[in-house]
Design a protein around this motif. Sequence first.
Motif: not given
Length: 323
Positions: A10-28
């Motif tokens: 997708l050409g985005i950061s690994r952290a962004t993908v991790g936040f989405v897949l783990n449904n991490t709270r507090g992210q915009t």
Amino acid sequence: MTAADVARSLGISRATVGFVLNNTRGQTISEGTRQRVFAEAERLGYRPHSAAQALARGRSKIILLALPDWPVEHTLGQHIAEASRVLEEAGYSLVTYTLHESETVRPLWEVLDPDVVMGLLPFSERDLTSMRASGISAIIPDPSSEPASWETGPSIIAGPELQVQHLAGLGHRRVAFAAPDDARLARIIEARFAVVKDCAAKLGLTAPGHRYISLHDSSAQLALKEWLAAGITGVVAYNDETAAAVVAAAIRENVAVPGDLAVVGHDDNPWAELFVPSLSSIRFDIEGLGRQIAMNALAAVDGRVTPAEDPTPIATLVRREST
């Protein structure tokens, strides 16, 4: 495929993908980006790495139920099914494992790293040592407390007492106990027979004997002839399969059921009502007991105290044609 592969595609950061897949709270993270991540993860065939997730959250989300080396009959199967359903709703997977006297492979708790290990019977010291060495602290029954004797627990006593009381209430004064010829069930058969003898004595019945019945030979016919010669008119069966074998032998020998011989089973298998003549049996709140297994496991996960003894089972006698 890993989360890093999804991010690279997708050409985005690994952290962004991790936040989405783990449904991490507090992210915009925008809803559009979230949907792109989910869609790409599905297209690439991404699956979460269970071991890594367990390490990160400190839990495997697995409950291991160690079963005695008993045949998995109707009642036990329903216990497990209901416990599995309740645990699944809470986000946990129930895995069953049969304990054998001579283990030739590593115990499953050493392989799966479960959050809780449960047993229907108290664990041996050998098994407890293995669990502690594997870092497992949530164990049911609690090895630090004095284990209640399962042979005199309500799940053993309730059924045989109702069986004997039912036959006595119908006027039977001489009864016998019939059990399956299965060495794996020796301890539980002995425990139930003790209840039958005790209940018969309290009701003033003749002391009952017992016979082992196989489903694959003439043992039921031989037992039937001995019972009739001894004046036995009622049979308490260990389970519905044994009751069916006794009734079938009676039919083959032209013995009237229940006129000459009344037979009451145990467990109320679904086919007991379909058998001809239909079998009287003991019905338990199987789903309730299964839910209790699950709730004990969830309490142990949260560090709460679980009951030291089984809940009193709701047992009822279902009277049908065989009595």
